[in-house]
Design a protein around this motif. Structure first.
Motif, PDB file in Angstrom:
ATOM      1  N   THR A 151       0.746  -1.116   0.038  1.00 41.28           N
ATOM      2  CA  THR A 151      -0.155   0.047  -0.106  1.00 41.28           C
ATOM      3  C   THR A 151       0.845   1.372   0.098  1.00 41.28           C
ATOM      4  O   THR A 151       0.447   2.203  -0.651  1.00 41.28           O
ATOM      5  N   PRO A 155       6.355   1.387  -5.551  1.00 37.96           N
ATOM      6  CA  PRO A 155       5.111   0.854  -6.702  1.00 37.96           C
ATOM      7  C   PRO A 155       5.558  -0.628  -6.895  1.00 37.96           C
ATOM      8  O   PRO A 155       4.586  -1.142  -7.520  1.00 37.96           O
ATOM      9  N   HIS A 158       2.989  -2.904  -5.553  1.00 39.94           N
ATOM     10  CA  HIS A 158       1.669  -2.583  -5.379  1.00 39.94           C
ATOM     11  C   HIS A 158       0.715  -3.455  -6.276  1.00 39.94           C
ATOM     12  O   HIS A 158      -0.214  -3.905  -6.073  1.00 39.94           O
ATOM     13  N   TRP A 161      -0.185  -6.764  -4.491  1.00 38.44           N
ATOM     14  CA  TRP A 161      -1.046  -6.620  -3.374  1.00 38.44           C
ATOM     15  C   TRP A 161      -2.546  -6.581  -3.974  1.00 38.44           C
ATOM     16  O   TRP A 161      -3.438  -6.790  -3.356  1.00 38.44           O
TER      17      TRP A 161
END
Length: 606
Positions: A151, A155, A158, A161
């Protein structure tokens, strides 16, 4: 299955296609997992096949880097961090075997279990897993690490996730991830995130940490000392928890790993000759032959080693920022490639000893084949036929010069292509119909070496076309800031590609990452055909489909003409090192890559 290996002085004949064979792995808890089929190493393996399980411990390795750093946290976007820290100072649930395209074996986790279609994966932590401060690794630490990195971390974390539908603790030492997408690779990727200590970050801003906080991890090395921009010293933890874990046995043998930083390559090389460094990589074969002849080598105190590999070439060169309007027309990009006098530059820099990179996955079973697309590759590309650039289906080859400094034929071809795209030479300047000059900035990091010398020659060639670009050379911190925000027209980059391309291809070439600051899509590619080929790679359940999709992707990227390829600097690694530094006789398929130096090296007095 036994994979080929490389003897220390030569590259054995190999059939790389075989490494992707196999059937789907079972769903019972296992010691490892492979992208296709079963992992090569059995449950009772002692160590990685290229590691010396009996290697002595001790000694020091000191290597050099050009540039600097202002952060010790490689898991956030802010700051510039020594790249080695991501791999030396952190551990994950699973560890790589760099002798297989993509296989993982238990590290922090002792077993891995997957659903019938890999729609979920469950890990069981080893009871002895501990952080460097002696505290145990808990499921809470694991869950905090995944959520934090996914989060507010860099990056690069991300994407994964966003594909996790749920994360839950299923036992005292068990954690289960369920995925929201049909993607076989996710079961492997989720095992490769660094695990940090949650309690260390209570009351602290993870996203702003730099030199003030050294993250606590489970790795065998801990940061002992540093000076911002100058050096980092890592010490082997004598109480490291994982000494007997098979994937770690025979690795991390050196007591001290020191990273020294220099303003440019010349200063680094002189430091090596002076004995400040005791290991140095060289990318120029001419320099390797002609300048590595100083007294320490003559006396046998320094040894020259050549390390082969079976990796794809990747792409190294000047890349164009597709977010800039001047590069939107493929004919302009082809013209800029034609103006780059590769044959002349290659002779000047490396005596024509290196071959030019011809495609992104070149020199491997995954690379596009010469000529027109056929069979499954053609089938995959057919739905996009109307929008594919010339050469994608028919076959694309780079412009080839005659080796002279004038490069007349290619300059003439570049002029013609510019005219077709609406640019003509007016009063000695390349301009469009509105009289606006064609120009751009080439952004480079200070001390980049070969790219700077290549840029000078390239700029002179462009002047013959009425184009006068600007070369901007800035320090590493400024360079990272500008490239992270895509603030450049053209820049130098190295896309290192593996034998197991997967979700990271979206990071390199996917639309979703084209506008995400800090992403690896430096070029800004957003191509439906490329995205479709990546999707097919990830959903493939057979070796043939996987290879065909990768070859098709290679065609789309290469014919896209987004990069001006250099020579393949990394087909063989040249490492000069102290005679006391040793590496195993068996070289992994990836060669001098992550997991090789200093990981499986050791110190032994002569």
């Amino acid at each position: 299955m036994y994979l080929n290996f490389f003897p220390k002085r030569g590259l054995a004949t190999s059939a790389l296609a075989m490494i992707l064979c196999g059937t789907l792995a079972g769903a019972d808890p296992q010691h490892g997992i492979a992208m296709y089929g079963d992992p090569q190493l059995p449950p009772d393996f002692v160590s990685l096949p290229y590691a010396n399980a009996d290697a002595p411990t001790g000694g020091t390795i000191v290597t050099g880097e050009v540039g600097g750093f202002d952060s010790l946290n490689p898991h956030i976007l802010k700051g510039s961090t020594p790249w080695q820290l991501r791999y030396l100072a952190y551990e994950s649930l699973m560890g790589r075997n760099w002798d297989e395209p993509f296989a993982l074996y238990g590290l922090l986790a002792e077993t891995i279990d997957v659903g019938p279609n890999r729609e979920w994966v469950e890990f069981t932590l080893r009871p002895q897993a501990a952080f460097s401060d002696g505290s145990p690794v808990t499921i809470e630490d694991v869950m905090w690490s995944y959520e934090t990195l996914g989060t507010i971390g860099h990056p690069r974390y991300h994407g994964l996730w966003g594909k996790i539908a749920s994360m839950e603790q299923t036992g005292e030492r068990k954690i289960k991830f369920t995925f929201s997408e049909d993607d076989r690779e996710l079961a492997l990727l989720v095992g490769m995130r660094p695990i940090l200590k949650k309690a260390q970050w209570d009351g602290k801003d993870f996203t702003e940490s730099g030199l003030d906080t050294i993250p606590i991890s489970t790795a065998p090395y801990v940061i002992e000392d540093f000076e911002a921009g100058r050096y980092v010293t890592l010490k082997r933890n004598p109480d490291y928890w994982g000494r007997t874990v098979p994937v770690a046995r025979g690795t991390n043998n050196l007591d001290t790993v020191r990273l020294e930083f220099f303003s440019d390559g010349t200063a680094q090389f002189e430091a090596f000759k002076a004995g400040i460094l005791n290991s140095n990589r060289e990318t120029n074969p001419v320099k390797w032959d002609e300048q590595y002849n100083f007294p320490a080598i003559d006396l046998g105190e320094v040894v020259k080693s050549e390390i082969p590999n079976a990796r794809p070439t990747g792409m190294t060169g000047f890349v164009m920022n597709m977010r800039r309007d001047i590069f939107k027309d493929w004919r302009v990009r082809e013209a800029l490639i034609s103006a780059f006098n590769f044959e002349y530059i290659n002779e000047s820099i490396v005596g024509s000893r290196k071959q030019r990179i011809k495609s992104y996955f070149g020199s491997s079973v995954l690379g596009m084949q010469e000529g027109a697309a056929t069979g499954r590759v053609a089938e995959l590309l057919e739905p996009f036929k109307a929008d594919l650039l010339p050469g994608t289906l028919e076959g694309y080859t780079l412009p080839q010069g005659d080796g002279s400094s004038r490069n007349r034929a290619n300059i003439a071809r570049a002029t013609e292509l510019f005219e077709q795209a609406g640019w003509t030479v007016q009063d000695g300047v390349m301009k469009n119909a509105e009289g606006e000059p064609f120009t751009f900035e080439l952004l480079l990091s200070q001390g980049s070496g070969e790219p700077e010398s290549m840029a000078d020659t390239y700029i002179e060639a462009l002047k013959r076309l009425g184009i006068s670009p600007t070369i901007t050379v800035i320090d590493s911190a400024q360079y990272k800031e500008r490239t992270s925000s895509f603030d450049y027209d053209m820049t130098y980059n190295r896309f290192g590609l593996s034998l197991s391309p997967g979700n990271e291809q979206y990071s390199y070439w996917g639309c979703e990452n084209a506008e995400v600051p800090g992403s690896r899509n430096l070029i800004g590619i957003c191509d439906p055909a490329a995205e479709a080929m990546i999707g097919t790679m990830l959903s493939a359940t057979s070796r043939d489909d996987f290879i065909a999709a990768t070859r098709a992707l290679d065609r789309v990227l290469t014919a896209g003409r987004y990069a001006i390829p250099f020579h393949d600097q990394y087909d063989v690694s040249y490492i000069a090192h102290a005679a006391e530094l040793h590496y195993p006789e068996r070289i992994p398929a990836y060669g001098d890559w992550i997991g090789f130096q200093p990981d499986v090296w050791w110190w032994e007095d002569q």
